[in-house]
Design an enzyme around this catalytic site. Structure first.
Site, PDB file in Angstrom:
ATOM      1  N   TYR A  14      11.695   1.545 -19.355  1.00 15.76           N
ATOM      2  CA  TYR A  14      11.615   0.398 -20.256  1.00 15.76           C
ATOM      3  C   TYR A  14      11.355  -0.918 -19.544  1.00 15.76           C
ATOM      4  O   TYR A  14      11.234  -1.960 -20.182  1.00 15.76           O
ATOM      5  CB  TYR A  14      12.905   0.303 -21.088  1.00 15.76           C
ATOM      6  CG  TYR A  14      13.035   1.418 -22.092  1.00 15.76           C
ATOM      7  CD1 TYR A  14      13.333   2.710 -21.673  1.00 15.76           C
ATOM      8  CD2 TYR A  14      12.825   1.198 -23.444  1.00 15.76           C
ATOM      9  CE1 TYR A  14      13.447   3.754 -22.570  1.00 15.76           C
ATOM     10  CE2 TYR A  14      12.939   2.239 -24.354  1.00 15.76           C
ATOM     11  CZ  TYR A  14      13.242   3.510 -23.906  1.00 15.76           C
ATOM     12  OH  TYR A  14      13.336   4.550 -24.802  1.00 15.76           O
ATOM     13  N   LYS A  60      17.389  15.128 -15.990  1.00 11.36           N
ATOM     14  CA  LYS A  60      16.435  16.230 -15.854  1.00 11.36           C
ATOM     15  C   LYS A  60      16.021  16.303 -14.391  1.00 11.36           C
ATOM     16  O   LYS A  60      14.855  16.160 -14.041  1.00 11.36           O
ATOM     17  CB  LYS A  60      15.234  15.980 -16.777  1.00 11.36           C
ATOM     18  CG  LYS A  60      14.278  17.161 -16.901  1.00 11.36           C
ATOM     19  CD  LYS A  60      14.870  18.323 -17.654  1.00 11.36           C
ATOM     20  CE  LYS A  60      13.827  19.426 -17.865  1.00 11.36           C
ATOM     21  NZ  LYS A  60      14.413  20.648 -18.449  1.00 11.36           N
ATOM     22  N   ASP A  66      17.374  18.673 -22.203  1.00 14.13           N
ATOM     23  CA  ASP A  66      17.073  19.663 -23.238  1.00 14.13           C
ATOM     24  C   ASP A  66      18.311  20.475 -23.593  1.00 14.13           C
ATOM     25  O   ASP A  66      18.554  20.794 -24.760  1.00 14.13           O
ATOM     26  CB  ASP A  66      15.922  20.579 -22.797  1.00 14.13           C
ATOM     27  CG  ASP A  66      16.044  21.032 -21.346  1.00 14.13           C
ATOM     28  OD1 ASP A  66      16.944  20.559 -20.646  1.00 14.13           O
ATOM     29  OD2 ASP A  66      15.217  21.856 -20.918  1.00 14.13           O
ATOM     30  N   ASP A  79      17.950   7.324 -25.317  1.00 17.16           N
ATOM     31  CA  ASP A  79      17.297   7.110 -26.601  1.00 17.16           C
ATOM     32  C   ASP A  79      17.269   8.394 -27.413  1.00 17.16           C
ATOM     33  O   ASP A  79      17.523   8.407 -28.627  1.00 17.16           O
ATOM     34  CB  ASP A  79      15.863   6.623 -26.342  1.00 17.16           C
ATOM     35  CG  ASP A  79      15.391   5.633 -27.385  1.00 17.16           C
ATOM     36  OD1 ASP A  79      14.317   5.041 -27.204  1.00 17.16           O
ATOM     37  OD2 ASP A  79      16.091   5.464 -28.410  1.00 17.16           O
ATOM     38  N   ASP A 105      20.103   9.037 -30.781  1.00 17.30           N
ATOM     39  CA  ASP A 105      19.582   9.200 -32.137  1.00 17.30           C
ATOM     40  C   ASP A 105      19.954  10.564 -32.705  1.00 17.30           C
ATOM     41  O   ASP A 105      20.287  10.696 -33.890  1.00 17.30           O
ATOM     42  CB  ASP A 105      18.067   9.015 -32.145  1.00 17.30           C
ATOM     43  CG  ASP A 105      17.665   7.550 -32.082  1.00 17.30           C
ATOM     44  OD1 ASP A 105      18.575   6.690 -32.092  1.00 17.30           O
ATOM     45  OD2 ASP A 105      16.461   7.258 -31.999  1.00 17.30           O
TER      46      ASP A 105
END
Length: 909
Positions: free
Chosen positions: A693, A744, A777, A801, A805
């Site tokens: 970001y 990850k 994941d 993010d 959510d």
């Protein structure tokens, strides 16, 4: 100056010496050789041992300089703690060093017993191939009973849960709510024995637990149960177990501990369905290294005269997180008391009032005593010998606690009577999210100054010119005054002036309301003096909205002040913010806090009118507030990214909001998209100023078939460490004390390994926090299959993010999701907002749900140091959600209902 001497009496890991560092002289001896030990211990400051060195009264008496005995392990059977305490010697151990190793051994014994692994191993090595003889049982969907839900019991429960087992536990000292948060159901011992397929013991050995699992208890076990004891010998009656195994009541057992050790001959060893090990719970390289490093750190703290969390002979129990910030304050109050009194008191009271009095605050008494005697005696004063010094000087010490504190949330007072009858007192408190220390009373006079290393207090008769004369005298001596305050009984009466310097940060001195406690002022003055508007008034488009609250004749706030910047924003933002502010007013009513809100017209309307998103002058204005409440930003009439980059991201980077805080709780009465989600209550700590970001990257050959687009994710060691450290602090303060890193690293090798290394490094400072790792994941799978497993999740911006959510969807939808963009250091105001967008399609219709905005207010209150009102707001929301029917309600109806409930759920600030 010679270095303190540390004697290592047994073989310890090289990491132990590394953890001690270069500030000590390291010596070694053979602790098992009595003569060598007594000859070597005479002049040492610290002694490090394992289990072979017997440190009894004779050895302690021979060590005239000894200050700390460190046992690199858990048990203290070889250390005479009583003799050490009488000599003022601190004893420390490493209580959490072996908990993972012990838990893993218990799992290993269970698996070995369930699948007959040792027997099959022996048979095959003997040349036999007998598969049917060694058929075992699965753990999946069986019930595991944990006897003792302490640190190790919790770890075992977590690991067995991963096998798909249902977990029940017996522990009369663990609240049912805490157990439920861990996915464990508390039951009686009888129910556990009769319903569990697997029983694992994790209790300390005490008179109450000795022989707990007797023949009578084992008669209750479910037929075919497997029993594991890797805790302490004697809790499980070995004769009773033998009988239960022989008659088939117990199918198998795994044992690591015995009633008498060493144990090399037992009838249990003759049974094929018993797996045994020779007390190997702590016998791993990692556990030994953790123990050595832990006690090395404790030795450093002890020899520096600091608080040692693992000291076993410092009075008091575990130190609560809310109590810990008061420890240095209590010590400073003790030092100031001695300076004021000019001698040692014959009676000393340490008074603790307010919310922290609900916890064990014995450590605050010890800290105050340490401060009282630090400048009195030549020897180093510690938390161990401070009570001994007091006793030697016939000082009667009392700890006085009271959960009621009429003037401050928490107040610590050191009050003492001298032999000539004079009484002196000094009081202090902690304010704000950074726990800033304040002296608030000296000998009955109200003051408000920061305690510093150098302070001066003057008693005088109140008349004009005294303060100026004192200032001139100090100035001529080149003594700077960082802060000073005067307080008087009445005009022309006795007065006291106090101040200190230089204070950190160079803050200018502030003159406070000079009223004495005697009753001439209706409210104690506390908090910052902050006007509603700065000189010249607010920038165009801003309006000021003060809450009710009187002022004294000097203009001081009659109550503590919270300065709040409010950005209603676009779409439904103004509607939900209006209800959130009403709830805020209801939450702080009666707490003695004045909320000064300033509204800022920032968003689509301002951009259309002026072309500006966030002018520099407004940014400077926002920086002066305690916190920011945002409604929503975004409008289809504004090009995409303009408001997001120009307003939201600019605020984030200008105010260094490096933590994005997203609680996820499934409230009673709220339907989840999952059929059986369990009790979901976790928080995501998401890095906010780095990752992808930051906007690094670009495109080559744009618009062509050969276009190459790159996005760069920036992860710095500094940025990762500070957000990880914040996550650990939050995990340590929650009952489950569990932290999960989501990343990850198998694909994002460089950033992923930086995050993992940082978590491992910081985690060593939080041994009570259990740490695990999930690929992003896998984390999404956990969120939809077992979200109750999560407690505190730490991750970077991109993965955060995704996780947050999805978490919102699991816990009732984005309309109930609150968030905080936080600067945990307190250097800038933090911003709190509902996660939902501006929803322009329903704006102005009065149907937007303000719950997320209200929950953002709860986050805000907790952040600024008002956990009572914060909890009250959340409780009111929970009650409202639990009773909501299917009938739709308007925005104002929901907000009004929550505000009304605060009348019954409000807690003191």
């Amino acid at each position: 100056m010679s270095k303190p001497i540390v004697l290592i009496a047994e073989e310890l890991s090289p990491a132990t010496v590394d953890a001690l560092g270069p500030d000590f002289e390291i010596r070694r001896c053979d602790g098992a050789d009595r003569a060598d030990l007594l000859a070597s211990i005479a002049d040492v400051d610290a002694l490090l041992v394992r289990s072979a060195t017997h440190v009894d009264a004779e050895a302690i008496a021979a060590a005239s300089s000894l200050k700390v005995i460190a046992r690199a392990g858990v048990g203290l059977d070889n250390v005479d703690v009583r003799a050490a305490t009488q000599s003022g010697v601190m004893v420390v151990n490493a209580p959490t060093s072996n908990i993972v190793s012990a838990a893993e051994l218990a799992i290993g014994l269970l698996l070995a017993a369930a699948r007959n692994i040792p027997q099959a191993n022996t048979s095959l090595k003997a040349g036999e191939w007998k598969r049917s003889k060694f058929a075992g049982v699965e753990l999946y969907e069986k019930t595991a009973g944990i006897v003792g839900l302490g640190r190790i019991g919790v770890l075992v429960a977590q690991r067995l849960s991963a096998f798909g087992m249902k977990i029940v536990a017996y522990d009369p000292y663990v609240p049912a709510v805490r157990a439920a948060q861990m996915g464990v159901r508390l039951v009686s011992l009888d129910e556990l024995l009769s319903s569990s397929d697997v029983i694992s013991v994790h209790l300390p050995k005490t008179p109450e637990t000795l022989g707990l699992l007797s023949d009578e208890a084992l008669a209750l076990v479910k037929p075919g149960a497997i029993l594991v004891n890797a805790a302490r010998g004697g809790i499980l009656d070995e004769d009773a177990l033998l009988a239960a195994l022989k008659d088939g009541r117990v199918a198998a057992a795994g044992l690591d501990v015995y009633a008498t050790e060493p144990c090399t001959d037992s009838p249990l060893f003759d049974l094929d369905n018993v797996v045994v090990t020779p007390h190997l719970g702590a016998s791993t390289a990692e556990a030994q290294e953790k123990a050595g490093v832990a006690v090395a750190r404790s030795v450093r703290l002890a020899l520096a005269g600091e608080l040692v969390p693992d000291a076993v002979n410092v009075k008091g129990g575990p130190i609560a997180e809310d109590v810990r910030p008061g420890i240095p304050l209590a010590e400073k109050l003790g030092r100031i008391f001695t300076a004021l009194a000019g001698g040692v008191a014959c009676q000393l009271d340490v008074e603790v009032r307010g919310e922290i009095a609900r916890d064990d605050v014995k450590i605050l008494e010890l800290a105050a005593l340490k401060g009282v005697f630090t400048d009195v005696v030549s020897q180093t004063v510690s938390y161990v010998n401070a009570p001994v010094i007091a006793s030697d000087r016939d000082v009667e010490v009392r700890l006085v606690t009271d959960e009621e504190s009429p003037d401050y949330r928490n107040l610590i007072t050191v009050r003492g009577t001298l032999t000539d009858g004079r009484v002196h007192s000094v009081s202090g408190t902690l304010v704000g999210p950074k726990h800033q220390e304040k002296l608030v009373e000296v000998d009955g006079y109200d003051i408000e100054v920061q305690p510093t290393e150098h302070m001066v207090f003057l008693r005088y008769t109140d008349r004009p010119g005294i303060v100026g004369t004192v200032g001139n005298i100090l100035g001529e001596a080149s003594i700077n005054i960082a802060g000073m305050q005067v307080s008087r009984e009445a005009v022309g009466g006795h007065a006291l002036g106090g101040g200190g310097g230089p204070a950190p940060g160079g803050h200018p001195p502030r003159l406070r309301c000079p009223r004495r406690r005697a009753g001439s002022h209706p409210q104690r003055h506390r908090g910052r003096l902050r006007p509603g508007r700065r000189p010249g008034g607010p920038p165009p488009g801003l309006t000021s909205r003060p809450s009710a609250g009187g002022r004294c004749q000097l203009g001081c706030p009659a109550m503590s002040s919270l300065s709040l910047a409010v950005i209603p924003g676009d779409g439904i933002g103004p509607e939900v913010v209006e209800q959130a502010l009403a709830v805020l007013d209801a939450a702080v009513a009666g707490t003695g806090t004045t909320v000064q809100t300033t509204l800022y017209d920032l968003g689509a309307r301002r951009w259309h009118a002026t072309g500006e998103t966030l002018p520099d002058s407004v940014l400077d204005e926002l920086a002066g507030h305690d916190a920011i409440l945002l409604g929503a930003v975004g409008d289809p009439s504004v090009p995409s990214g303009v408001l997001e980059r120009g307003l939201l991201l600019r605020l984030r980077f200008a105010f260094d909001h490096y933590v994005n805080l997203r609680p996820s709780r499934l409230y009673p009465g709220v339907r989840s998209v999952l059929a059986d989600p369990g009790e979901v209550d976790f928080v995501v700590v998401r890095e906010g100023t780095e990752g992808p970001y930051v906007g690094n990257g670009g495109a080559l050959r744009a618009g062509t078939p050969n276009e190459i687009a790159t996005e760069v994710s920036v992860n710095t060691a500094f940025g990762v460490e500070r957000v990880v450290r914040d996550a650990f602090r939050r995990a340590a303060s929650r009952p489950r004390r569990r932290l999960t890193l989501v990343h990850k690293h198998n694909v994002l090798v460089h950033a992923g390994h930086l995050w993992r290394r940082t978590v491992e490094t910081v985690g060593r400072q939080y041994p009570d926090v259990t740490v695990d790792y999930l690929h992003v994941d896998a984390a999404t799978i956990v969120l939809v299959t077992d979200p109750a497993r999560l407690d505190v999740v730490v991750t970077d911006n991109l993965f955060g993010d995704i996780v947050t959510d999805l978490a919102a969807a699991v816990t009732g939808g984005i309309g109930l999701a609150a968030s905080g963009n936080v600067n945990p250091d307190g250097a800038f105001p933090s911003m709190f907002e509902p996660v939902h967008g501006s929803a322009p399609d329903i704006a102005g219709r009065g149907v937007a749900d303000p719950t997320a905005a209200v929950l953002s207010v709860a986050l805000l209150l907790d952040h600024v140091g008002m956990p009572g009102p914060a909890a009250a707001v959340e409780a009111a929301v929970a009650a409202d959600l639990a009773e909501r029917g299917s009938e739709p309600r308007t925005t104002s109806q929901i907000g009004s209902a929550i505000s009304a409930r605060l009348a019954t759920t409000r807690e003191p600030a």
